[in-house]
Structure formats: structure tokens, C-alpha cells
Design an enzyme around this catalytic site. Structure first.
Site, PDB file in Angstrom:
ATOM      1  N   GLU A   1       0.860  -1.230  -0.214  1.00  0.00           N
ATOM      2  CA  GLU A   1      -0.152  -0.138  -0.010  1.00  0.00           C
ATOM      3  C   GLU A   1       0.914   1.380   0.104  1.00  0.00           C
ATOM      4  O   GLU A   1       0.593   2.339  -0.636  1.00  0.00           O
ATOM      5  CB  GLU A   1      -0.694   0.047   1.422  1.00  0.00           C
ATOM      6  CG  GLU A   1      -2.004  -1.192   1.437  1.00  0.00           C
ATOM      7  CD  GLU A   1      -2.645  -1.512  -0.039  1.00  0.00           C
ATOM      8  OE1 GLU A   1      -2.918  -0.409  -0.795  1.00  0.00           O
ATOM      9  OE2 GLU A   1      -3.119  -2.612  -0.166  1.00  0.00           O
TER      10      GLU A   1
ATOM     11  N   TYR B   1      -3.915   4.087 -13.228  1.00  0.00           N
ATOM     12  CA  TYR B   1      -4.495   2.620 -12.698  1.00  0.00           C
ATOM     13  C   TYR B   1      -5.480   2.035 -13.378  1.00  0.00           C
ATOM     14  O   TYR B   1      -6.700   1.766 -13.180  1.00  0.00           O
ATOM     15  CB  TYR B   1      -5.015   2.920 -11.217  1.00  0.00           C
ATOM     16  CG  TYR B   1      -5.222   1.774 -10.421  1.00  0.00           C
ATOM     17  CD1 TYR B   1      -3.962   1.216  -9.793  1.00  0.00           C
ATOM     18  CD2 TYR B   1      -6.179   1.177 -10.009  1.00  0.00           C
ATOM     19  CE1 TYR B   1      -3.893   0.223  -8.939  1.00  0.00           C
ATOM     20  CE2 TYR B   1      -6.243   0.225  -9.217  1.00  0.00           C
ATOM     21  CZ  TYR B   1      -5.158  -0.522  -8.659  1.00  0.00           C
ATOM     22  OH  TYR B   1      -5.234  -1.532  -7.994  1.00  0.00           O
TER      23      TYR B   1
ATOM     24  N   GLU C   1       0.331  -2.201  -9.666  1.00  0.00           N
ATOM     25  CA  GLU C   1      -0.041  -3.405  -8.993  1.00  0.00           C
ATOM     26  C   GLU C   1       1.441  -3.950  -8.899  1.00  0.00           C
ATOM     27  O   GLU C   1       1.695  -4.526  -7.695  1.00  0.00           O
ATOM     28  CB  GLU C   1      -0.975  -4.212  -9.485  1.00  0.00           C
ATOM     29  CG  GLU C   1      -2.248  -3.725  -9.057  1.00  0.00           C
ATOM     30  CD  GLU C   1      -2.502  -3.533  -7.688  1.00  0.00           C
ATOM     31  OE1 GLU C   1      -2.308  -4.611  -6.803  1.00  0.00           O
ATOM     32  OE2 GLU C   1      -3.166  -2.729  -6.806  1.00  0.00           O
TER      33      GLU C   1
ATOM     34  N   ASP D   1     -11.892  -5.031 -13.784  1.00  0.00           N
ATOM     35  CA  ASP D   1     -10.828  -4.672 -12.829  1.00  0.00           C
ATOM     36  C   ASP D   1      -9.850  -3.608 -13.597  1.00  0.00           C
ATOM     37  O   ASP D   1      -8.729  -3.952 -13.464  1.00  0.00           O
ATOM     38  CB  ASP D   1      -9.946  -5.980 -12.242  1.00  0.00           C
ATOM     39  CG  ASP D   1      -8.905  -5.787 -11.492  1.00  0.00           C
ATOM     40  OD1 ASP D   1      -8.978  -4.975 -10.607  1.00  0.00           O
ATOM     41  OD2 ASP D   1      -7.917  -6.505 -11.514  1.00  0.00           O
TER      42      ASP D   1
ATOM     43  N   HIS E   1      -4.855  -6.167 -11.507  1.00  0.00           N
ATOM     44  CA  HIS E   1      -4.336  -7.100 -10.595  1.00  0.00           C
ATOM     45  C   HIS E   1      -3.790  -8.505 -11.242  1.00  0.00           C
ATOM     46  O   HIS E   1      -2.696  -8.890 -10.811  1.00  0.00           O
ATOM     47  CB  HIS E   1      -5.438  -7.653  -9.437  1.00  0.00           C
ATOM     48  CG  HIS E   1      -5.770  -6.496  -8.514  1.00  0.00           C
ATOM     49  ND1 HIS E   1      -6.761  -5.690  -8.762  1.00  0.00           N
ATOM     50  CD2 HIS E   1      -5.327  -5.903  -7.436  1.00  0.00           C
ATOM     51  CE1 HIS E   1      -6.783  -4.657  -7.852  1.00  0.00           C
ATOM     52  NE2 HIS E   1      -5.917  -4.910  -7.038  1.00  0.00           N
TER      53      HIS E   1
END
Length: 541
Positions: free
Chosen positions: A373, A387, A396, A451, A456
Site C-alpha cells: 500500500e 490505474y 500493482e 478490474d 491485478h
């Protein structure tokens, strides 16, 4: 929990080639160049040091003169000073190199996502360009006059956010706004870009693109990261950590690192205390205090201690002072949501759920989760990887890589936060992504739209490359000799902070890693060979 979602590729560059410049101040020696397949302008150029003859000793002027010398290949209509602005200058004292971050502009308005990096060696020779440039802006009929204020645009975004998650009493930080030229679905808009951070009633790092000529929402998404998931920590670990004494109470506030590391509680917020806290700290959460130096909340203990450990890692390994390299305060909030199986960086703070007790325990118990994080925060202050799609997968992946570097016991992410009833499991595996259903080769990438385009799922491809660089191995018939974690972490940190830009794709990641290894260890080094072969092994060219 583990995402089975994933990645619409950014078809940025498709072919290698060479370019022989025709500008009079560029020699005939070749430079390595790769073109963006959409814009037909360079995604990166690796220069022969003899190519560009410096017309001045002023480094900023060298940067602009270099862009002018490549005016034809970038398809610029005006001089570089009218087409670009320098956002940041950094000097690598160890290598005596200089790195400039730029943004393209049109009629003096910055263009969202069109960022560049230009690097100079110790002799002020331009050695590398990375980025995305939109050509022939004068012929695109781009609006440049706003019809309403930024404050109105913020209200439009806030109204839409509340329609999605409910009434918001307080944002974690004041929503930001800036006017940009924004390209979306092959059309150029004059747009206010609004970013807003929330923790209640639902966590979010909201990005809104509001048409500045009519107030319509062009695009929006929630860029929050979903990991999907003296005191004693959650796993019984005995910890000591820095605290602060104020008015005969002890607080989870470390004032010895940067501008502070603070840990807050999201539950049972009294309205009066809530208002005071929001005004003084800028985000929601209740200060965690104790009458003694012992803290009894294991979830808060872990969040606080692990944030200290990650701060120390970045400081000791890279010389970086917090997220912004200027001591930015690290705020963490625990007990977010009800049995929330997640952890997140929302643009202003780290947030940790308690888990559902069935699959996950509290997320702050994972050192690699906390490092993951916090690295999103570092990315926000460096490359700003968008993102979505491949840039989001790199966002990620770099968080996973640094998570595995801080927690050096293994090559798994999140293995410590699974409940005891679930064994040999983790959120993601850098060593063997395929064992958990993730792609381990570019040919197997997900190309759907879920997503945020698979941020991810497709992160595992770059994760596998990082593992091979460090540990070596044979993958899809390609043998890689590993160079260890110390070299690998330096290569990726340098790529993140010096070369990658908002819209970098996997191919640009490969070249940024090669360039970083070259900077650090030399062109003929085993590290450069390891990087090159690792990316060959995962099918990234």
C-alpha cells in the site's frame, strides 16, 4: 481477496527500429527507438552519447534543445518550450546523472497522461527518453477555453460520488482539481481532472474527468487498490515502536520519521471529536491513545509498526524520505468497514480492513501488504502510473515487488493474513503466478475490461520477471541467471522513479529496467543480461 479479473492491453509500441536523425546538431550515429503504435511517436529512445551535441551547459536548455532536435520524429508543430513543461528535476549524486520529468502541453494547458522523462549523463549528454507524445496538436481542433469554474467541476464529481456510495460527511483530504487537455476514446477534451479520497461510507480514490465546456462527466473510476486483503500484534508478535506523549496520554504517533507516522481508528467516531480530527488532520479517524506506554489493539500495533518498517526500508535502501521524498506524513487507519477483506491506499492514507475471520485476519498484520500500500503512495509521487490496463498492472506489480523486498522471507504477497484454516495460500505469488491462476507470460495476459483492465491479474507477468531477475531459473525455455534481491530492488526503484511515466506499458517497463540496470551496473553487466533474459522469458519485448 484474489482477483480473477483482468487486462485490456495498451497497444503502445509494436516494433523495434533505429532512427537516424536529420537535424543538423545530431550526428548520423544510430539510436535505439521504439514507436508508440497509436501516436507513431517514440515510446523510448536510447541515445548514443555522441548523437546529440549540447548547444549549452544549461541542463534545462539541453532538454529543450534535444526535443527540438527530434522535432520531426515527435511530429511537433512548435518549439519544444511551447510544447513541453518541466515538472521536476532530480540529480543522482552517486552516478552524477540528471533526470527531468516533463509533461506535454497545448496552448499552455498540460495534457493528462502525456508525460515524459529525459535523462542526462554526468557529461550532460542526453542518454534516454521515455514517455508518450501526441503529434500534430494544432490540427486536432482542441478546445482551450473553460465555460465554468473548477469549484463547479468538483461539485459535479462530489455529487456523482455520493450517488455511488452515499452521503460523505468529510473527505480524507480536500479534493484536488486541475485543468488538462484530456484524450478519451480518440477525442481530445478540455477537462477538469478531479481527485477525491474517501474512507467512509466506502473507501475510494476517485478520479473524475469533467468536460470544462459543458460539465458532462467524460470518464471516472475508483483507483483504490484492492489487495483481495510496547504492544502485541495480531500474530502474537511482541513489538516496540515510537509513540508520542501529549497531555498525559500516549498516542500511536511516531515523530521521529519524516513528518510523522500516525495510526488512527475508523470505528466509534464521536461527532465532536470527528469534526476536530477532520479539521486538524484532514482525514477521518480517531486517534489511538493509551494511559500507559502499552497499546492493547493488535491491529493498530501492526499497522503502526509495519509502517515504520516500510519507511525505514525506503530510507535505508534508497535514501527516500517517505512517499514524496520530502518527509510526507504516513497516516494509517485501521478497523475500516465491517469485516472488510481489503487494504488500500486512497491517495491520502493507508486503510486496513479487519478481514471476515473466515478467510482473512486483519490486513495490517501483513508486512508485505503494508509495504504494497505504501508503495502505491510512492508511485503516486513518482511515475503516477495510471490505474488502468497495462500501466495499472505495472502499478500493482511494483507494489507487489517492493512488498516482497520489504518482507524478504518469501516471494508471496499476503500469506500472513490468511486464517490458520487456509494453508499454503497467499494473495499472489511472484515465484509461481500460474499456481494461483495468474498469467506468467505476456501471451497469456487477460485482455478484458474487468478490474480496470486487469490491473491485478496481469501484474503477475511483471512479477514473474522480477523473480527471475533476482532468483534466476528457466521459464518457457529461457534460462536466467539471477543477480539477487539487492540488485533487483535497485533496478525497479530506479525504473519507477526515473523512467516510467503515467502511461508506461510492459514494453516500456522492460526498457526502463534495462536502462536502470545499465545505469547502475554497466551496459555489459550480468544485471543487464538478467533483466533482458527475464523479460524475454515472460514474453515482453
Amino acid at each position: 481477496m484474489r482477483k480473477k479479473a483482468v487486462c485490456l492491453s495498451l497497444a503502445l509500441s509494436i516494433s523495434f527500429g533505429t532512427f537516424i536523425a536529420s537535424s543538423p546538431n545530431v550526428s548520423a550515429a544510430e539510436s535505439t527507438i521504439k514507436f508508440n503504435s497509436k501516436y507513431k511517436t517514440p515510446s523510448f529512445i536510447i541515445e548514443n552519447n555522441k548523437n546529440f551535441k549540447n548547444p549549452t551547459t544549461n541542463k534545462k536548455n539541453i532538454v529543450f534543445s534535444y526535443l527540438d532536435s527530434r522535432k520531426k520524429v515527435f511530429k511537433l508543430n512548435e518549439g519544444a518550450k511551447n510544447e513541453f513543461s518541466i515538472l521536476k528535476e532530480e540529480t543522482d549524486k552517486k552516478n552524477k546523472t540528471h533526470h527531468y520529468k516533463l509533461i506535454q502541453k497545448h496552448k499552455n494547458i498540460p495534457m493528462y497522461g502525456f508525460n515524459q522523462t529525459i535523462s542526462l549523463d554526468k557529461n550532460n549528454n542526453v542518454k534516454a527518453f521515455f514517455g508518450q507524445v501526441s503529434p500534430d496538436l494544432e490540427n486536432k481542433n482542441i478546445p482551450t477555453v473553460a465555460s465554468f469554474s473548477a469549484d463547479k467541476a468538483v461539485k459535479i464529481a462530489q455529487k456523482d460520488i455520493e450517488n455511488k456510495i452515499g452521503k460523505i460527511d468529510q473527505y480524507d483530504a480536500k479534493p484536488s482539481h486541475q485543468l488538462y487537455i484530456y484524450e478519451y476514446k480518440n477525442k481530445y477534451y478540455l477537462a477538469y481532472v478531479i481527485k477525491a479520497s474517501t474512507s467512509t461510507p466506502s473507501p475510494g480514490f476517485w478520479h473524475y474527468f469533467i468536460d470544462a465546456t459543458n460539465g458532462k462527466i467524460i470518464n471516472q473510476y475508483n483507483a483504490i487498490d484492492e489487495v483481495t486483503g510496547k504492544g502485541t500484534g495480531v500474530l502474537g508478535n511482541k513489538e516496540t515502536f515510537e509513540i508520542t506523549n501529549k497531555n498525559n496520554n500516549y498516542f500511536l504517533a511516531d515523530e521521529t520519521r519524516g513528518n510523522g507516522i500516525n495510526t488512527f481508528n475508523a470505528l466509534n467516531i464521536n461527532e465532536i471529536i470527528y469534526q476536530i480530527l477532520s479539521q486538524t488532520t484532514g482525514f477521518t479517524g480517531f486517534e489511538i491513545k493509551s494511559k500507559t506506554q502499552n497499546f492493547s489493539d493488535p491491529v493498530a500495533v501492526d499497522a503502526h509498526v509495519n509502517a515504520e518498517k516500510v519507511y525505514d526500508y525506503y530510507k535505508n535502501v534508497f535514501g527516500r524520505n517517505s512517499l514524496d521524498n520530502a518527509g510526507m506524513k504516513l497516516n494509517s487507519t485501521v478497523h475500516v468497514g465491517s469485516k472488510w477483506n481489503n487494504a488500500a491506499w486512497n491517495g491520502a492514507q493507508m486503510m486496513y480492513g479487519d478481514g471476515d475471520g473466515k478467510t482473512f485476519i486483519p490486513f495490517s498484520a501483513g508486512l508485505d501488504v503494508v509495504a504494497h500500500e505504501i508503495t502505491h503512495g510512492v508511485t503516486e509521487h513518482t511515475a503516477q502510473l495510471e490505474y488502468q490496463n497495462e500501466s495499472g498492472a505495472l502499478n500493482e506489480s511494483l507494489s507487489d515487488i517492493m512488498g516482497a523486498m520489504v518482507d524478504r522471507n518469501d516471494w508471496e504477497v499476503g500469506e500472513d493474513i490468511y486464517t490458520p484454516t487456509i494453508t499454503n495460500d497467499s494473495l499472489r505469488s511472484l515465484k509461481d503466478p500460474a499456481s494461483q491462476g495468474y498469467p506468467d507470460h505476456y501471451s497469456k495476459r487477460y485482455i478484458g475490461s474487468e478490474d480496470n483492465g486487469g490491473v491485478h491479474t496481469n501484474s503477475s507477468i511483471n512479477n514473474k520477471a522480477a523473480y527471475l531477475i533476482s532468483e534466476g531459473g528457466t521459464h518457457y525455455g529461457v534460462k536466467v541467471e539471477g543477480v539477487g534481491r539487492k540488485a533487483t530492488e535497485q533496478i525497479y526503484y530506479r525504473a519507477l522513479t526515473n523512467y516510467l511515466t503515467a502511461t508506461s506499458n510492459f514494453s516500456m517497463m522492460r526498457q526502463a529496467a534495462i536502462q536502470s540496470a545499465t545505469d547502475l551496473y554497466g551496459e555489459k553487466s550480468k544485471e543487464v543480461t538478467a533483466v533482458t533474459k527475464a523479460y524475454n522469458a515472460v514474453g515482453i519485448n
